[in-house]
Design a protein around this motif. Structure first.
Motif, PDB file in Angstrom:
ATOM      1  N   CYS A  54       0.831  -1.202   0.000  1.00  0.00           N
ATOM      2  CA  CYS A  54       0.000   0.000   0.000  1.00  0.00           C
ATOM      3  C   CYS A  54       0.872   1.262   0.000  1.00  0.00           C
ATOM      4  O   CYS A  54       0.609   2.223  -0.738  1.00  0.00           O
ATOM      5  CB  CYS A  54      -0.926  -0.021   1.215  1.00  0.00           C
ATOM      6  N   ALA A  86      -1.010   5.533   0.567  1.00  0.00           N
ATOM      7  CA  ALA A  86      -1.064   5.646   2.028  1.00  0.00           C
ATOM      8  C   ALA A  86      -0.944   7.107   2.442  1.00  0.00           C
ATOM      9  O   ALA A  86      -0.272   7.435   3.415  1.00  0.00           O
ATOM     10  CB  ALA A  86       0.036   4.800   2.659  1.00  0.00           C
ATOM     11  N   ILE A 110      -5.736   4.724   3.002  1.00  0.00           N
ATOM     12  CA  ILE A 110      -5.213   3.442   3.491  1.00  0.00           C
ATOM     13  C   ILE A 110      -6.353   2.443   3.669  1.00  0.00           C
ATOM     14  O   ILE A 110      -6.257   1.282   3.232  1.00  0.00           O
ATOM     15  CB  ILE A 110      -4.456   3.627   4.826  1.00  0.00           C
ATOM     16  N   THR A 112       0.206   3.941   8.932  1.00  0.00           N
ATOM     17  CA  THR A 112       0.431   5.391   8.945  1.00  0.00           C
ATOM     18  C   THR A 112       1.792   5.727   9.544  1.00  0.00           C
ATOM     19  O   THR A 112       2.528   6.564   9.029  1.00  0.00           O
ATOM     20  CB  THR A 112      -0.678   6.103   9.742  1.00  0.00           C
ATOM     21  N   LYS A 133       4.552   4.837   7.114  1.00  0.00           N
ATOM     22  CA  LYS A 133       4.563   5.796   5.998  1.00  0.00           C
ATOM     23  C   LYS A 133       5.184   7.120   6.434  1.00  0.00           C
ATOM     24  O   LYS A 133       6.057   7.672   5.745  1.00  0.00           O
ATOM     25  CB  LYS A 133       3.130   6.021   5.518  1.00  0.00           C
TER      26      LYS A 133
END
Length: 212
Positions: A169, A175, A181, A203, A206
């Protein structure tokens, strides 16, 4: 009396079945004639089973988690069954076996796929990464660490697929927000309902900008 017209070119279902049966039998005996003598003479008992096994497998060269494998497999073997049953990499889970839950997600040449829907023969010379291939020795992958930190799993059955999809992702550029997401992780079902924590983990990875 008028003669009855016939269509000599018309093929009846019986003719079609006979032709298919003839082709199948001809193919078998041709392959039998070409089979190595050592295979035919290997044993007087169950020779037909040995020949059938020889004729019903195909060669596969595949790299899994950095290790190359040269195998002979049945054409109908899925990538999921190859990983679990033949290579003993049971981290990839068999959930629905219909491509609906995401538990079997792995990476093939850097792209996430559902291994239960992919024939192993389609991955000739491919590079496959499973959950077992993420960590480096005892050092966990950043996504694995984040799932532990944010309690992104309960029963843990869906977790390998969630982690593999979470990494993909981010790499896919999907993301950039919690909503995005959630949308691009929607193919991975968590029956325990840990979705909020899973999004937290993705999160953090990322935003941390760690190498994946």
């Amino acid at each position: 009396m008028a003669s009855k017209k016939t269509n000599d070119n018309k093929v009846t279902p019986e003719d079609a079945n006979s032709r298919r049966d003839f082709i199948k039998k001809s193919g078998f005996f041709t392959a039998l004639a070409l089979a190595p003598p050592s295979l035919v003479m290997a044993s007087e008992n169950k020779w037909d089973e040995k020949i059938a096994e020889y004729l019903e497998t195909v060669p596969l060269s595949i790299e899994v988690n950095g290790t190359k494998h040269n195998l002979n497999i049945e054409p109908r073997t899925t990538l999921l069954d190859l990983l679990r049953e033949q290579l003993q990499l049971t981290g990839t889970k068999k959930g629905c076996d219909h491509g609906q839950c995401g538990a079997c997600t792995v990476h093939v040449n850097g792209t996430r796929i559902l291994s239960c829907l992919s024939l192993a023969t389609m991955q000739q010379n491919a590079q496959v990464t499973t959950i077992e291939g993420l960590s480096k020795g005892k050092k966990l992958h950043p996504m694995q660490e984040a799932f532990i930190k944010h309690d992104g799993f309960q029963c843990g059955y869906c977790t390998p697929g969630q982690i593999m999809s979470g990494i993909a992702c981010i790499k896919e550029g999907h993301a950039n927000s919690r909503e995005e997401i959630s949308e691009y992780m929607s193919g991975n079902i968590c029956r325990c309902g840990a979705y909020h924590n899973i999004v937290d983990a993705i999160t953090e990875v990322k935003e941390g900008g760690k190498e994946l």
